[in-house]
Design a protein around this motif. Structure first.
Motif, PDB file in Angstrom:
ATOM      1  N   VAL A 169     -25.166   8.692 -49.862  1.00 11.84           N
ATOM      2  CA  VAL A 169     -24.147   9.705 -49.562  1.00 11.84           C
ATOM      3  C   VAL A 169     -24.007   9.989 -48.057  1.00 11.84           C
ATOM      4  O   VAL A 169     -24.155  11.140 -47.626  1.00 11.84           O
ATOM      5  N   PRO A 170     -23.697   8.965 -47.266  1.00 10.46           N
ATOM      6  CA  PRO A 170     -23.500   9.239 -45.830  1.00 10.46           C
ATOM      7  C   PRO A 170     -22.376  10.236 -45.581  1.00 10.46           C
ATOM      8  O   PRO A 170     -22.392  10.962 -44.595  1.00 10.46           O
ATOM      9  N   ALA A 171     -21.420  10.298 -46.509  1.00 11.19           N
ATOM     10  CA  ALA A 171     -20.304  11.244 -46.327  1.00 11.19           C
ATOM     11  C   ALA A 171     -20.824  12.679 -46.291  1.00 11.19           C
ATOM     12  O   ALA A 171     -20.322  13.516 -45.532  1.00 11.19           O
ATOM     13  N   ASP A 172     -21.842  12.978 -47.105  1.00 11.55           N
ATOM     14  CA  ASP A 172     -22.333  14.364 -47.141  1.00 11.55           C
ATOM     15  C   ASP A 172     -22.915  14.774 -45.796  1.00 11.55           C
ATOM     16  O   ASP A 172     -22.709  15.898 -45.345  1.00 11.55           O
ATOM     17  N   LYS A 173     -23.652  13.849 -45.178  1.00 16.45           N
ATOM     18  CA  LYS A 173     -24.291  14.208 -43.910  1.00 16.45           C
ATOM     19  C   LYS A 173     -23.225  14.616 -42.877  1.00 16.45           C
ATOM     20  O   LYS A 173     -23.322  15.651 -42.236  1.00 16.45           O
ATOM     21  N   ARG A 174     -22.175  13.796 -42.789  1.00 11.63           N
ATOM     22  CA  ARG A 174     -21.138  14.095 -41.798  1.00 11.63           C
ATOM     23  C   ARG A 174     -20.312  15.315 -42.191  1.00 11.63           C
ATOM     24  O   ARG A 174     -19.966  16.163 -41.365  1.00 11.63           O
ATOM     25  N   ILE A 175     -20.009  15.404 -43.472  1.00 13.50           N
ATOM     26  CA  ILE A 175     -19.170  16.521 -43.923  1.00 13.50           C
ATOM     27  C   ILE A 175     -19.934  17.838 -43.834  1.00 13.50           C
ATOM     28  O   ILE A 175     -19.397  18.861 -43.436  1.00 13.50           O
ATOM     29  N   TYR A 176     -21.222  17.784 -44.191  1.00 10.92           N
ATOM     30  CA  TYR A 176     -22.009  19.027 -44.143  1.00 10.92           C
ATOM     31  C   TYR A 176     -22.070  19.551 -42.713  1.00 10.92           C
ATOM     32  O   TYR A 176     -21.907  20.755 -42.458  1.00 10.92           O
ATOM     33  N   ASN A 177     -22.267  18.618 -41.781  1.00 10.73           N
ATOM     34  CA  ASN A 177     -22.332  19.003 -40.373  1.00 10.73           C
ATOM     35  C   ASN A 177     -20.999  19.640 -39.938  1.00 10.73           C
ATOM     36  O   ASN A 177     -20.972  20.677 -39.272  1.00 10.73           O
ATOM     37  N   LEU A 178     -19.904  19.040 -40.356  1.00 11.43           N
ATOM     38  CA  LEU A 178     -18.578  19.574 -40.009  1.00 11.43           C
ATOM     39  C   LEU A 178     -18.375  20.957 -40.646  1.00 11.43           C
ATOM     40  O   LEU A 178     -17.888  21.894 -39.993  1.00 11.43           O
ATOM     41  N   ARG A 179     -18.773  21.106 -41.907  1.00 14.80           N
ATOM     42  CA  ARG A 179     -18.621  22.408 -42.593  1.00 14.80           C
ATOM     43  C   ARG A 179     -19.464  23.465 -41.895  1.00 14.80           C
ATOM     44  O   ARG A 179     -19.037  24.609 -41.737  1.00 14.80           O
ATOM     45  N   ASP A 180     -20.666  23.061 -41.475  1.00 14.16           N
ATOM     46  CA  ASP A 180     -21.560  24.005 -40.800  1.00 14.16           C
ATOM     47  C   ASP A 180     -20.907  24.515 -39.510  1.00 14.16           C
ATOM     48  O   ASP A 180     -20.954  25.701 -39.186  1.00 14.16           O
ATOM     49  N   ARG A 181     -20.250  23.608 -38.778  1.00 11.08           N
ATOM     50  CA  ARG A 181     -19.654  23.980 -37.485  1.00 11.08           C
ATOM     51  C   ARG A 181     -18.344  24.743 -37.624  1.00 11.08           C
ATOM     52  O   ARG A 181     -17.886  25.380 -36.681  1.00 11.08           O
ATOM     53  N   THR A 182     -17.699  24.631 -38.790  1.00  7.86           N
ATOM     54  CA  THR A 182     -16.352  25.199 -38.913  1.00  7.86           C
ATOM     55  C   THR A 182     -16.279  26.350 -39.920  1.00  7.86           C
ATOM     56  O   THR A 182     -15.183  26.751 -40.330  1.00  7.86           O
ATOM     57  N   GLY A 183     -17.436  26.863 -40.316  1.00  7.31           N
ATOM     58  CA  GLY A 183     -17.448  28.023 -41.223  1.00  7.31           C
ATOM     59  C   GLY A 183     -16.873  27.701 -42.590  1.00  7.31           C
ATOM     60  O   GLY A 183     -16.296  28.566 -43.252  1.00  7.31           O
ATOM     61  N   THR A 184     -17.017  26.446 -43.039  1.00  9.65           N
ATOM     62  CA  THR A 184     -16.418  26.079 -44.323  1.00  9.65           C
ATOM     63  C   THR A 184     -17.474  25.675 -45.365  1.00  9.65           C
ATOM     64  O   THR A 184     -17.176  24.938 -46.292  1.00  9.65           O
ATOM     65  N   VAL A 185     -18.691  26.204 -45.189  1.00  6.41           N
ATOM     66  CA  VAL A 185     -19.724  25.917 -46.201  1.00  6.41           C
ATOM     67  C   VAL A 185     -19.409  26.643 -47.526  1.00  6.41           C
ATOM     68  O   VAL A 185     -19.456  26.034 -48.587  1.00  6.41           O
ATOM     69  N   PRO A 186     -19.027  27.945 -47.498  1.00  9.36           N
ATOM     70  CA  PRO A 186     -18.984  28.668 -48.780  1.00  9.36           C
ATOM     71  C   PRO A 186     -17.733  28.444 -49.639  1.00  9.36           C
ATOM     72  O   PRO A 186     -16.938  29.354 -49.852  1.00  9.36           O
ATOM     73  N   ALA A 187     -17.559  27.248 -50.133  1.00 10.52           N
ATOM     74  CA  ALA A 187     -16.516  26.983 -51.143  1.00 10.52           C
ATOM     75  C   ALA A 187     -17.232  26.329 -52.312  1.00 10.52           C
ATOM     76  O   ALA A 187     -17.916  25.319 -52.145  1.00 10.52           O
TER      77      ALA A 187
END
Ligand code: URA
Length: 427
Positions: A169-187
């Motif tokens: 799941v390399p997509a998760d690593k990149r997406i999680y990092n992006l969500r962390d930086r952009t306040g989009t974790v809580p969905a």
């Protein structure tokens, strides 16, 4: 209109997806496939992807979208495949908490009872601890196993805990990092897809989830945690995996210690001595019973308690630690600072609430320069405390620098019921 061909996801097509999500519509499985493919291939950029995720935070996602996103994320990398005819492989996942020592104890304990447990774990995130950091506090412990070594270890000794690799799941690593930086974790849909994609790629046939609820969790309200638990279980079923989820409490630290190595010491001692009748031990027994059930071994909490009492759980921990490069001596040589500072209550009363986030952050800070630094929390919600009585002990090189810990314990005159340990079980 769905994007017909995943290769067709470009800036214009992505803008249409963002607009549809912004206006409250669901995207199709083909869209989600194309989005993940386009993001990983660099055809769509972080700005558009973050805008889409923000629309997901505000507008929500359907269950079908979460399932489709999970599927697209799994296919972004490799997957492990365990041969089902050789027996059931189980996995356990916590949504993240403070003093959450369950994995460190439950994985070897379940393996000692005959289960085969394959667990890839993460590192600390925010105020929450990471299982891999705790294991790496054992001198010589190697969490960076290749997938082949990971699989062989599960097959030979019944359990392994290793760090997540880039291959899965390399997509998760990149997406999680992006969500962390952009306040989009809580969905809900994004969280569920992120968690389940990693579990599916790890290859377990059955998964036991521990979804935390309380101020120190991603799902502070029990209803939110129940909803996430339901989604995790249902998405797993959609991939042909069995799953069960506990909704457990995070209004106070689960175990007694907060940090990294200090939590490893608590886990070691729980397995070595059988532990005290406390919240961490109770949750461990429930989760091991669920892992045994999922493995079609059965025996419930009684069997788990027996393996705790007869030392076979501890023997399995030592076997796992040795298989992963550390020695029994290194594990048993981990000793806490002999002169901790004591945080005392300045007034008498009942512990009304505990600022778990503050304690989690303090524990991480204390363990930054000293792997065995951290807190030992002696007071729990509902306890009657006298003035001058200890609330916590502070360990490690930086203990003098940690201030204001007493303020994390709100003490008042009225008696308080402690929160339940488990709010719900979702199957
Ligand atoms: N844990 C994960 O792995 N992903 C999330 O999005 C949240 C918690």
């Amino acid at each position: 209109m769905a994007v017909a061909n995943p290769g067709a996801m470009d800036e214009t097509a992505m803008r249409h997806c963002i607009e549809r999500k912004r206006d409250g519509h669901a995207l199709s499985a083909t869209d989600w496939d194309a989005i993940i493919d386009g993001f990983m291939e660099g055809r769509i950029d972080e700005a558009q992807t973050a805008a889409l995720f923000m629309a997901c935070v505000w507008r929500g996602m359907t269950f079908e979208e979460a399932h489709a996103l999970t599927d697209a994320m799994v296919r972004s990398g490799e997957s492990i495949s365990f041969d089902r005819s050789q027996g059931i492989i189980v996995d356990k996942h916590s949504s993240g908490g403070v003093a959450d020592i369950v994995s460190l104890v439950a994985v070897p304990l379940a393996a000692a009872c005959g289960a085969r447990v394959a667990k890839l774990s993460g590192r600390a995130l925010g105020h929450t601890g990471g299982t891999i950091d705790k294991l790496e506090a054992i001198p010589g412990f190697n969490a960076a196993l290749s997938l082949d070594t990971f699989i062989r270890q599960v097959e030979s000794i019944g359990c392994a805990i290793a760090a997540q690799t880039q291959a899965l799941v390399p997509a998760d690593k990149r997406i999680y990092n992006l969500r962390d930086r952009t306040g989009t974790v809580p969905a809900m849909g994004l969280i569920a897809a992120s968690i389940v994609s990693k579990k599916i790629a790890c290859g377990a046939h059955a998964i036991v989830f521990d979804v935390k609820t309380g101020p120190a969790s991603f799902t502070p309200q029990p209803e939110q945690a129940r909803e996430l638990a339901g989604w995790l279980v249902e998405i797993c079923k959609g991939f042909g995996r069995k799953a069960i989820a506990f909704v457990s409490d995070m209004h106070q630290p689960l175990g007694r210690t907060v940090g990294t190595g200090i939590e490893m010491v608590e886990s070691r001692d729980l397995l070595r001595t059988g532990g005290e009748d406390d919240r961490a031990r109770s949750l461990v027994l429930k989760i091991v019973a669920a892992l045994l059930d999922a493995s079609e071994i059965g025996g419930g909490e009684e069997r788990a308690a027996k393996a705790l009492a007869d030392g076979s759980g501890y023997a399995k921990l030592v076997e796992m630690v040795e298989a992963q490069g550390a020695s029994r001596g290194a594990l048993e040589g981990m000793e806490l600072d002999a002169k901790p500072l004591t945080v005392k209550a300045s007034q008498a009363g009942f512990v009304q609430s505990i600022d778990v986030v503050h304690l989690g952050n303090a524990g991480r800070r204390l363990s930054q320069h000293d792997k065995l630094g951290g807190l030992f929390v002696t007071a729990q919600i509902g306890d009657r405390i006298e003035a001058g009585q200890p609330l916590a002990r502070v360990y490690g090189k930086d203990k003098e620098h940690v201030r204001n810990l007493e303020a994390s314990f709100k003490i008042g005159a009225d008696p308080v019921e402690p929160p339940p340990l488990v709010y719900d079980t979702v199957t």
